[in-house]
Design a protein around this motif. Structure first.
Motif, PDB file in Angstrom:
ATOM      1  N   GLN A 197      -0.475   1.651  -8.251  1.00 38.49           N
ATOM      2  CA  GLN A 197      -0.356   2.034  -6.834  1.00 38.49           C
ATOM      3  C   GLN A 197       0.788   1.314  -6.136  1.00 38.49           C
ATOM      4  N   GLU A 198       1.228   0.178  -6.676  1.00 33.52           N
ATOM      5  CA  GLU A 198       2.374  -0.496  -6.058  1.00 33.52           C
ATOM      6  C   GLU A 198       3.670   0.294  -6.270  1.00 33.52           C
ATOM      7  N   TYR A 245      -7.332   6.908  -2.840  1.00 35.81           N
ATOM      8  CA  TYR A 245      -6.287   6.848  -3.872  1.00 35.81           C
ATOM      9  C   TYR A 245      -6.317   8.038  -4.832  1.00 35.81           C
ATOM     10  N   MET A 269       3.591   3.909  -6.057  1.00 35.07           N
ATOM     11  CA  MET A 269       2.616   4.994  -5.906  1.00 35.07           C
ATOM     12  C   MET A 269       3.174   6.391  -6.101  1.00 35.07           C
ATOM     13  N   HIS A 311       0.823  -1.206   0.000  1.00 41.46           N
ATOM     14  CA  HIS A 311       0.000   0.000   0.000  1.00 41.46           C
ATOM     15  C   HIS A 311       0.856   1.255   0.000  1.00 41.46           C
ATOM     16  N   GLY A 312       2.109   1.101   0.380  1.00 40.92           N
ATOM     17  CA  GLY A 312       3.025   2.226   0.247  1.00 40.92           C
ATOM     18  C   GLY A 312       3.504   2.785   1.565  1.00 40.92           C
ATOM     19  N   ILE A 313       4.712   3.276   1.527  1.00 42.61           N
ATOM     20  CA  ILE A 313       5.328   3.905   2.685  1.00 42.61           C
ATOM     21  C   ILE A 313       6.117   5.097   2.148  1.00 42.61           C
ATOM     22  N   GLY A 314       6.202   6.179   2.936  1.00 37.51           N
ATOM     23  CA  GLY A 314       6.762   7.401   2.378  1.00 37.51           C
ATOM     24  C   GLY A 314       7.961   7.921   3.140  1.00 37.51           C
ATOM     25  N   GLY A 321       3.652   8.091   1.001  1.00 40.26           N
ATOM     26  CA  GLY A 321       3.127   6.811   1.451  1.00 40.26           C
ATOM     27  C   GLY A 321       1.614   6.785   1.584  1.00 40.26           C
ATOM     28  N   TYR A 322       1.139   5.626   1.991  1.00 41.37           N
ATOM     29  CA  TYR A 322      -0.289   5.394   2.118  1.00 41.37           C
ATOM     30  C   TYR A 322      -0.951   6.400   3.053  1.00 41.37           C
ATOM     31  N   ASN A 323      -0.359   6.577   4.233  1.00 40.62           N
ATOM     32  CA  ASN A 323      -1.000   7.470   5.202  1.00 40.62           C
ATOM     33  C   ASN A 323      -0.994   8.927   4.736  1.00 40.62           C
ATOM     34  N   ASP A 324      -0.057   9.257   3.868  1.00 44.21           N
ATOM     35  CA  ASP A 324      -0.022  10.622   3.343  1.00 44.21           C
ATOM     36  C   ASP A 324      -1.292  10.929   2.541  1.00 44.21           C
ATOM     37  N   MET A 337      -1.411  -4.508  -4.065  1.00 44.39           N
ATOM     38  CA  MET A 337      -2.192  -3.266  -4.104  1.00 44.39           C
ATOM     39  C   MET A 337      -2.291  -2.857  -5.563  1.00 44.39           C
TER      40      MET A 337
END
Lengths: 381, 381, 381, 381
Positions: free
Chosen positions: C278-279, C133, C281, B319-322, C322-325, C261
């Protein structure tokens, strides 16, 4: 195309086959000034040469390479044997007035390579050395981009030629691992020579080097139940300066786990950059610094008819180009060189430069210092 | 979690913001032994510190970093200022008994870095240097794979940290390009230090280096209508030997057209290899030599909850990490180091090693020879 | 920023945590018109809500979501519970005059979703549905490119949302696999809804669909030693027509081996195309048809400060996001929507469109025919 | 290899050249049961056939394809002409007792294709249709993996064949865009047929389809200063069911900006998945579900001697394989089929299946419903 160019090939192994495929193929791919003829195949093993001559479509065969070289009908001699045999064969061919295409590396030392080049130049024959990767349409495109100034002034080159065919410590020894047959340059001579030649092709001559190397697996099975000492490097790293001032790094390995044909290069200029990986041989990555900040990034260019030589193989961009196609382009260059009296690249002389870089790297490793190519060149006079 | 750890951050710029984001975030991501408090922000520009303290959520602000260091309520001082200011600030913090997290590189020279480390050790405080890329779950996974012996004995490391933020010759000068403020190590100090630290993390200490570098653009606009001389390297190449015998190459550039965050590493072992590129920061490539010949190849592992630290951010693999997530992990490490009295990596002492490699590279460039780290270490005693 | 926006979050699980992280983070990332406050967390399990409220930094907690909704200090209610609970909770919140952000999919049917949208519109509150997304800077860049006409008129859309979290036939059942709790739309409702929403965002509304789906694993362990029937699709394919005439295909799977993802889209226009995965991203692929034939190819654009919203997180292009962003951007949008009285996307109304496409796909599967959205919309009146 | 197989090739254009290259090449690549002879080339343009026969190395030439078909020395007739000519030529060849290799698609309709297959079967000759992409070692590897059950039971297939050679609205018309010469199946017939054939090869027969298509550019320059109506689709999407129960999607476009040879397929099984993209034709991506959760991901397998047919071209893994190499494998299959009396794939009969899928897609588009292949097959009796 009523003229013919008669080829005599010495060595029926891996590269002998590749050359034969290419010679059978080339006339239907490219318009040619003369038709290549697979005239004579030489290999010392009678059963091999008989079977292979038939399979590859040669008119005749011999177990005596000297007979091939002496054959008055032969125009071009192709030397597809282990490195330590190149010099004698190529010089004999040149002495007989033959044009010569020789597998890489040209010889065991720069000194020997230079003597081969001098002999060929004295004889006035065409020569080529089989650094095939520069024939890839993607490499020709890279060169075109650089020459046109599209990436500005070249400031950095990073090249690798990594494979892993000897990563298994129990893989047996061979002539490639013996100093007497392949010099003290192992991955350096066998693999780095390809990427050094490519650096030369793309960025011009190298001026000086510092290098170090390692033998990772010190001995290997000798095939007779014992162990044989490995006598040349498994992996090597160089830092180089080019004549034009660019900085560079070069790396080669025959124990680089996972890399099967890891000939890669990234050429950085003041206005852009290119990146290539032979494992994806039909594409070139291009970065154009003039693109706007919010629309910039490496562009994946798939080679096609808009690029050098590709269209003769196939009219569809991205349809693919393969290993033997590069050899086919080599043969086209050699045939046109001979029949059209054109310059051929890389000649024996061009390969002397590659050999000098290899020798400079060896000396740098031994003496742990920077070594300029002029130093070695001076000693050869 | 009734305990708190009070943070004082010096510098409200780029990294000051990143630290603040991470400190605001970390407690909801990770279970913590103590709660971080954004206690005090220091920046010498009154308007800046006022606006940023409010925006970042600090309780208090000051224009006097010495007041921050002296504040008895502060547990951890974060030094987010230009390199040339690190030593004075960090030493003052340490002298006041504060734990310190300092941005990279730690100081202008290895000698200064060592003196900072010694001061911290004497004071018994925890220290950390902001080499954030080692906190990436993918990097932690790489370490885990190496430590477990999954790729065998490490024989080669190739690392780069290439960016192109100064590829435009008309990009203006800054403190980063001045010897007095950033040392003679330009890309070498600013960028190579990241990948040297990563090499240290993954493969252990470096024993000796040979290096060369270039200033590609000799001068730049000084912002006052004139030109300022560029005083440190735009690009650098190193060959290194590790203590464990592995060979390696390291490269850094701030003029590498097209590379935006080109921190890459390939670690080759006798049984496999790993490859990472920070521009695709959520994946690690793994090659396992034990795979059968017809089913082998680099495997693209997307980081997920099965890998270190990722699951605290998100339960979905891939899902991703930044970028800021890595800083958040740094803050977790620092908080746990302080509140749980655990070892923190990389400490000032660990960063001395990076600084020694940088200094050895500078000497190697100047004297055109191999330089061992023991040579420099001996001189520092 | 003296104003505050008080958030009440219902559900302390996966998305509840993600929202909490984002709410803790957002004020230090973005300049905001009001400061978010993590005011109240609701979860029916006392131990969970106690632990999580503390960990996530909520001021208060409750086991009664109705108390949260009724709390006069709460400005925004976030609904982070399973789908079948959304309608009751959101309607209660709307009735209490709260703004609502609700996880996706909005409801079990388009009819229910429409009733939720109508209630919210009648109440005059802001609403948002968590199709995160589309908040990715890369997605915003894609939208910008399309809107600017850079790829010409859109003629084709291919989108996927493939994951493999249920590829193991022995993975246990859950509410997601029950018709009563998650509708007959399995991967279609849970995953395809994301890519349908993205299609809507990028290319506008969908006009009609034909679809088919499959339940690959007919039953799964029920967690009590028995087997539970799987009641909705594991994989689904749609062909769609957009209102603007473009053709498209949409695919979703929860059993797509290897895809973690796999939200991907390729939008083809008459002058170019974009591709996203998205993989990876933090990048967008762009093809510009106007490039010359010999210099064309997809360009890999790494998102950076030149693109929407990225620069608030980090100043370095390609450093990663990242995802949480993405969730953080959602929270920014919601806070600004509420505090600045701005439009929020996607609202409940926007999500009705996604729900209509899902329902049309279900009907198409059942009746094996093309189904227009107007048909369903008409029935809902 | 004293036997010979005499080839007569009709059509000296693109594919005629490709076949000629392959026929010149094949004997030196593969051990063969008989030697191919480039016996006779037919093309109606006298200058063309004269030049090309010489260039490609044919012994003889003719402007009369009927003479070629009637020539008693010819063993195999290769039909390399536009689709609308296939049936007459192939039937004449079959009637003369010749084996036939015909370019794809086999004919304008499934009915015609079936009649060609019936004629060939009645005559007892070998037939092949030029769906060359299935000959790629990577495709053969994909098949091997599927057949061995390595990815379990196949549950989904997603295939595309996207190119952009007609994305320019001012690209001129051709026979490919005329219903009378190429049927109403445009991209569907020309391009989708390749990926449908691949689906058939990898996953078995297709049972039913639903489809839709579009003509994006309604008219094009007719080459005489006017405009010609485009009579068949520029882009098409299908959903399919396979006989074995798998679900699938198929897509084709000749206006897909940026895709040059976008033949891609992802085959999902219950235990793993494979992915292929012809633009990177020398690699196959493999996901093995049995890998541990923390060491899983798609593996990039570079084709090499460990995979089908590759080793005959080159001994080095990852050295590359090209478009013409696939044609060379086709020729090997045809020669061995004829000389060794072995089954050849895909035969005319196999190509009838592809044609039925195309026709079913056309009917589905016209009647906006699912169409089973049995429906069309029944009508053909």
């Amino acid at each position: 195309m009523s003229k013919t160019v008669n080829f005599g090939v010495i060595g029926a192994g891996y590269m002998g086959k590749a050359y034969s495929i290419a010679l059978n193929t080339v006339a239907s791919v490219f318009p040619l000034s003369a038709k290549p003829v697979l005239s004579l195949l030489a290999d010392e093993v009678p059963e091999v040469v008989e079977a292979k001559a038939k399979a590859y479509g040669f008119e005749r065969r011999t177990t005596d390479w000297r007979a091939l070289v002496a054959d008055p009908t032969i125009d071009v001699v192709a030397v597809c044997t282990p490195t330590f045999l190149h010099e004698e064969m190529a010089k004999a061919a040149v002495a007989a007035g033959k044009h010569v295409i020789c597998e890489k590396p040209l010889s065991l030392t720069a000194r020997n390579a230079a003597s081969m080049a001098a002999a060929a130049e004295a004889a006035g024959v065409k020569t080529m050395v089989g650094y095939c990767y520069a024939k890839n349409p993607a490499a020709q495109l890279a060169k075109e981009i650089i020459v046109a100034g599209e990436i500005g002034e070249v400031i950095h080159f990073r090249g690798t030629h990594n494979e892993d065919f000897l990563m298994d410590p129990e893989a047996p020894t061979s002539w490639r691992l013996k100093e007497s047959l392949a010099s003290r340059a192992g991955a350096l001579g066998d693999l780095a020579s390809h990427i050094i030649n490519m650096a030369h092709y793309l960025c011009g001559p190298i001026a000086e080097v510092v290098a170090d190397s390692q033998i990772v697996h010190k001995s290997r099975p000798d095939g007779k139940g014992g162990r044989a000492t490995v006598e040349n490097d498994d992996q090597t790293n160089l830092i180089v300066h080019f004549d034009n001032g660019a900085l560079g790094s070069i790396e080669a390995s025959r124990v680089a786990a996972g890399r099967k044909m890891g000939l890669t290069y990234e050429v950085v200029g003041t206005k852009g950059a290119i990146y290539f990986d032979q494992e994806a041989m039909a594409e070139l990555q291009l970065y154009k610094g003039a693109d706007p900040t919010n629309r910039c990034g490496f562009q994946r260019i798939l080679v096609g008819p808009a690029h050098p030589d590709y269209g003769s193989f196939c009219l569809g961009t991205g349809h693919g180009i393969g290993y033997n196609d590069m050899i086919t382009i080599e043969m086209r260059d050699m045939i046109e060189g001979v029949a059209g009296n054109r310059a051929v690249w890389p000649s024996f002389r061009d390969a002397v430069h590659t050999a000098l870089v290899v020798d400079a790297a060896l000396r740098s490793q031994a003496e742990r210092r920077w070594v300029g190519l002029t130093e070695l060149a001076a000693e050869m006079k």
